[in-house]
Each structure stands twice: as C-alpha cells, then as structure tokens.
Write a protein that holds these residues in place. Sequence first.
Motif, mmCIF file in Angstrom:
data_model
loop_
_atom_site.group_PDB
_atom_site.id
_atom_site.type_symbol
_atom_site.label_atom_id
_atom_site.label_comp_id
_atom_site.label_asym_id
_atom_site.label_seq_id
_atom_site.Cartn_x
_atom_site.Cartn_y
_atom_site.Cartn_z
ATOM 1 N N LEU A 22 54.475 0.405 5.375
ATOM 2 C CA LEU A 22 53.844 1.414 6.222
ATOM 3 C C LEU A 22 54.851 2.497 6.582
ATOM 4 N N ALA A 23 56.065 2.093 6.920
ATOM 5 C CA ALA A 23 57.110 3.057 7.270
ATOM 6 C C ALA A 23 57.447 3.956 6.080
ATOM 7 N N SER A 24 57.557 3.381 4.892
ATOM 8 C CA SER A 24 57.890 4.209 3.726
ATOM 9 C C SER A 24 56.757 5.174 3.401
ATOM 10 N N TYR A 25 55.527 4.735 3.569
ATOM 11 C CA TYR A 25 54.369 5.610 3.347
ATOM 12 C C TYR A 25 54.420 6.792 4.321
ATOM 13 N N TYR A 26 54.580 6.486 5.585
ATOM 14 C CA TYR A 26 54.606 7.516 6.626
ATOM 15 C C TYR A 26 55.798 8.456 6.458
ATOM 16 N N LEU A 27 56.992 7.903 6.378
ATOM 17 C CA LEU A 27 58.205 8.729 6.293
ATOM 18 C C LEU A 27 58.263 9.510 4.986
ATOM 19 N N GLY A 28 57.802 8.883 3.905
ATOM 20 C CA GLY A 28 57.807 9.555 2.609
ATOM 21 C C GLY A 28 56.949 10.807 2.590
ATOM 22 N N LEU A 29 55.845 10.785 3.335
ATOM 23 C CA LEU A 29 54.973 11.961 3.414
ATOM 24 C C LEU A 29 55.389 12.925 4.515
ATOM 25 N N LYS A 30 56.000 12.416 5.547
ATOM 26 C CA LYS A 30 56.384 13.259 6.690
ATOM 27 C C LYS A 30 57.553 14.188 6.364
ATOM 28 N N TYR A 31 58.488 13.688 5.572
ATOM 29 C CA TYR A 31 59.703 14.458 5.310
ATOM 30 C C TYR A 31 59.751 14.959 3.870
ATOM 31 N N GLU A 32 60.114 16.188 3.729
ATOM 32 C CA GLU A 32 60.166 16.841 2.424
ATOM 33 C C GLU A 32 61.230 16.241 1.513
ATOM 34 N N VAL A 33 62.238 15.620 2.075
ATOM 35 C CA VAL A 33 63.387 15.137 1.316
ATOM 36 C C VAL A 33 63.016 14.076 0.265
ATOM 37 N N PHE A 34 61.923 13.337 0.483
ATOM 38 C CA PHE A 34 61.565 12.252 -0.430
ATOM 39 C C PHE A 34 60.695 12.746 -1.578
ATOM 40 N N ASP A 35 61.070 12.345 -2.797
ATOM 41 C CA ASP A 35 60.301 12.677 -4.003
ATOM 42 C C ASP A 35 59.410 11.512 -4.424
ATOM 43 N N TYR A 36 59.863 10.294 -4.140
ATOM 44 C CA TYR A 36 59.164 9.087 -4.574
ATOM 45 C C TYR A 36 58.896 8.185 -3.374
ATOM 46 N N ILE A 37 57.697 7.615 -3.347
ATOM 47 C CA ILE A 37 57.307 6.698 -2.279
ATOM 48 C C ILE A 37 56.816 5.418 -2.938
ATOM 49 N N PHE A 38 57.427 4.302 -2.553
ATOM 50 C CA PHE A 38 57.010 2.994 -3.048
ATOM 51 C C PHE A 38 56.551 2.190 -1.840
ATOM 52 N N THR A 39 55.304 1.804 -1.821
ATOM 53 C CA THR A 39 54.770 1.090 -0.674
ATOM 54 C C THR A 39 54.116 -0.210 -1.144
ATOM 55 N N PHE A 40 54.567 -1.308 -0.554
ATOM 56 C CA PHE A 40 54.116 -2.638 -0.943
ATOM 57 C C PHE A 40 53.459 -3.318 0.254
ATOM 58 N N SER A 41 52.192 -3.694 0.106
ATOM 59 C CA SER A 41 51.443 -4.407 1.154
ATOM 60 C C SER A 41 51.496 -3.686 2.500
ATOM 61 N N ALA A 42 51.315 -2.409 2.475
ATOM 62 C CA ALA A 42 51.393 -1.612 3.706
ATOM 63 C C ALA A 42 50.106 -1.713 4.518
ATOM 64 N N ALA A 43 50.242 -1.638 5.819
ATOM 65 C CA ALA A 43 49.098 -1.732 6.728
ATOM 66 C C ALA A 43 48.577 -0.344 7.093
ATOM 67 N N THR A 44 48.489 0.532 6.122
ATOM 68 C CA THR A 44 48.030 1.902 6.415
ATOM 69 C C THR A 44 46.602 1.927 6.932
ATOM 70 N N GLY A 45 45.788 0.984 6.529
ATOM 71 C CA GLY A 45 44.386 0.966 6.927
ATOM 72 C C GLY A 45 44.140 0.574 8.366
ATOM 73 N N PHE A 46 45.144 0.053 9.042
ATOM 74 C CA PHE A 46 44.969 -0.308 10.441
ATOM 75 C C PHE A 46 45.068 0.900 11.370
ATOM 76 N N ILE A 47 45.443 2.033 10.814
ATOM 77 C CA ILE A 47 45.487 3.283 11.585
ATOM 78 C C ILE A 47 44.201 4.041 11.268
ATOM 79 N N LYS A 48 43.585 4.587 12.278
ATOM 80 C CA LYS A 48 42.270 5.223 12.120
ATOM 81 C C LYS A 48 42.310 6.401 11.150
ATOM 82 N N ASN A 49 41.223 6.557 10.397
ATOM 83 C CA ASN A 49 41.114 7.627 9.403
ATOM 84 C C ASN A 49 41.346 9.002 10.001
ATOM 85 N N GLU A 50 40.851 9.237 11.198
ATOM 86 C CA GLU A 50 41.009 10.545 11.839
ATOM 87 C C GLU A 50 42.486 10.870 12.053
ATOM 88 N N TRP A 51 43.277 9.860 12.403
ATOM 89 C CA TRP A 51 44.713 10.077 12.594
ATOM 90 C C TRP A 51 45.350 10.478 11.262
#
Length: 112
Positions: A22-51
């Motif tokens: 979840l952290a890599s998903y969030y940080l990878g999209l939040k900061y321009e510095v990252f080119d590649y994001i690898f996310t394994f078993s992330a709990a992204t779905g527990f955060i509401k779609n509107e957020w």
Amino acid sequence: MELKAIYDIKDIGIAGASMGGLASYYLGLKYEVFDYIFTFSAATGFIKNEWWKNFYNKAYLSNKKMFYYMGGKDKLEKKLSEENKNVFPLLFKSGFDEKNFDSYIDKSLKHN
C-alpha cells in the motif's frame, strides 16, 4: 529542482508487500521521482474510491510503470483481492496508461 535532475538518476522504483505494498502504491504515485511501482498484496481497496479519485487528480500518473501482484488462497488475500478490484479502473480513468500496468493474480497463493 527535481531530485533526479540533481543526481542524474534514472529508473527509480519502489516496492513493498502487504502494508508496504500500500505504501509503495501511494508513494510511487504521489512523488514524481519514482518510475516503477511494484505492489504486492496491497490493501488499496480498503480506502474509499472517492479518496482515490481525489488522490489521482493530484498524483503523478504519466511515465510510470506498475506491477501488481495478488494471491487469493487465504481469507486476507481473498478480501484484499475483492476490495482492490475497483481501484485500478479508477486509476486508468484518471490517466494512468494501462499499457504501463501489469498484474499477476494467483489464487493458489497465500498472503505470506
């Protein structure tokens, strides 16, 4: 000034599993510095779609590549997989290039 420009760094990635996924998903999209994001078993779905919709509007979505992994054998992986299924259509609708997204879902594997 962008960090990569200062140090002439290319191809920076971030990776994590479970909470780190979840952290890599969030940080990878939040900061321009990252080119590649690898996310394994992330709990992204527990955060509401509107957020996520609001977050994607401010995120760096272009020129990123993402690999997403999910299992499905145990209760936690089943729940994560079910909850995550709406997150990625929102991501693509917000401008993330689907050609830069790859996933592997193996329902025979457990969370750890």
